[in-house]
Design an enzyme around this catalytic site. Structure first.
Site, PDB file in Angstrom:
ATOM      1  CG  HIS A 190      10.579  64.866  36.787  1.00  0.00           C
ATOM      2  ND1 HIS A 190      11.035  63.580  36.782  1.00  0.00           N
ATOM      3  CD2 HIS A 190      11.591  65.619  36.294  1.00  0.00           C
ATOM      4  CE1 HIS A 190      12.280  63.549  36.331  1.00  0.00           C
ATOM      5  NE2 HIS A 190      12.642  64.779  36.020  1.00  0.00           N
ATOM      6  CB  THR A 221       8.648  78.794  28.585  1.00  0.00           C
ATOM      7  OG1 THR A 221       8.421  80.127  28.128  1.00  0.00           O
ATOM      8  CG2 THR A 221       9.764  78.772  29.616  1.00  0.00           C
TER       9      THR A 221
END
Length: 171
Positions: A110, A160
């Site tokens: 997002h 990550t």
């Protein structure tokens, strides 16, 4: 003009609040619910027919996905209980991969801008998982990550960065 689904599968920004996308997610939820309520080989087809590719897979109950249409599973994949695959971009999982309970794979992301998030704007990046990978229970794989063949992802790790072939990633 491209639909929001076409934008999504082409890797462009898309609006997740679009009616067609919401209906596609609802169809995937219903398929998952049918299997999760009564897990059997026969009911597994409700999930696997959503997938772009799957062969000789085992999926334990509690499985959830956004659409299913961008999930590619290699031979002998085992997905343990309560796993979530958010497939707004392709998720490619190689052969003989073990995915521990409650592991999550997220392709969707997002905007960092609050107004853009509130409008429903999203973007997605694919996840690639090599052959013979073991993803521990509770691990989270973030958008755009690649995990090389034979890698091990520790339980509860948050991936990550890309993980090299044979690497043990502790998160």
């Amino acid at each position: 003009m491209m639909t929001e689904f076409e934008k999504m599968i082409n890797g462009e920004h898309f609006n997740s609040l679009d009616l067609d996308l919401r209906l596609k997610r609802e169809a995937a939820r219903l398929a998952c619910a049918k299997y999760n309520a009564h897990p059997s080989k026969g009911n597994l087809r409700h999930i696997t027919r959503l997938f772009a590719q799957s062969e000789l897979v085992v999926i334990e109950p509690g499985f959830q996905c956004d659409y299913g249409s961008q999930i590619y599973l290699g031979k002998g994949v085992y997905i343990n209980f309560q796993c979530v695959l958010l497939d707004s971009a392709p998720i490619h999982i190689g052969d003989q991969v073990l995915i521990g309970p409650a592991a999550h794979l997220y392709t969707v992301d997002h905007p960092r801008d609050a107004a853009a998030r509130a409008s429903g704007e999203c973007f997605a990046r694919p996840i690639h998982i090599g052959n013979r990978v073991w993803i521990g229970g509770g691990a989270k794989v973030l958008p755009g990550m690649t995990i090389g063949d034979d890698a091990i992802i520790a339980a509860n790790a948050v991936v990550t960065r890309n993980v090299a072939q044979g690497e043990r990633y502790l998160g």
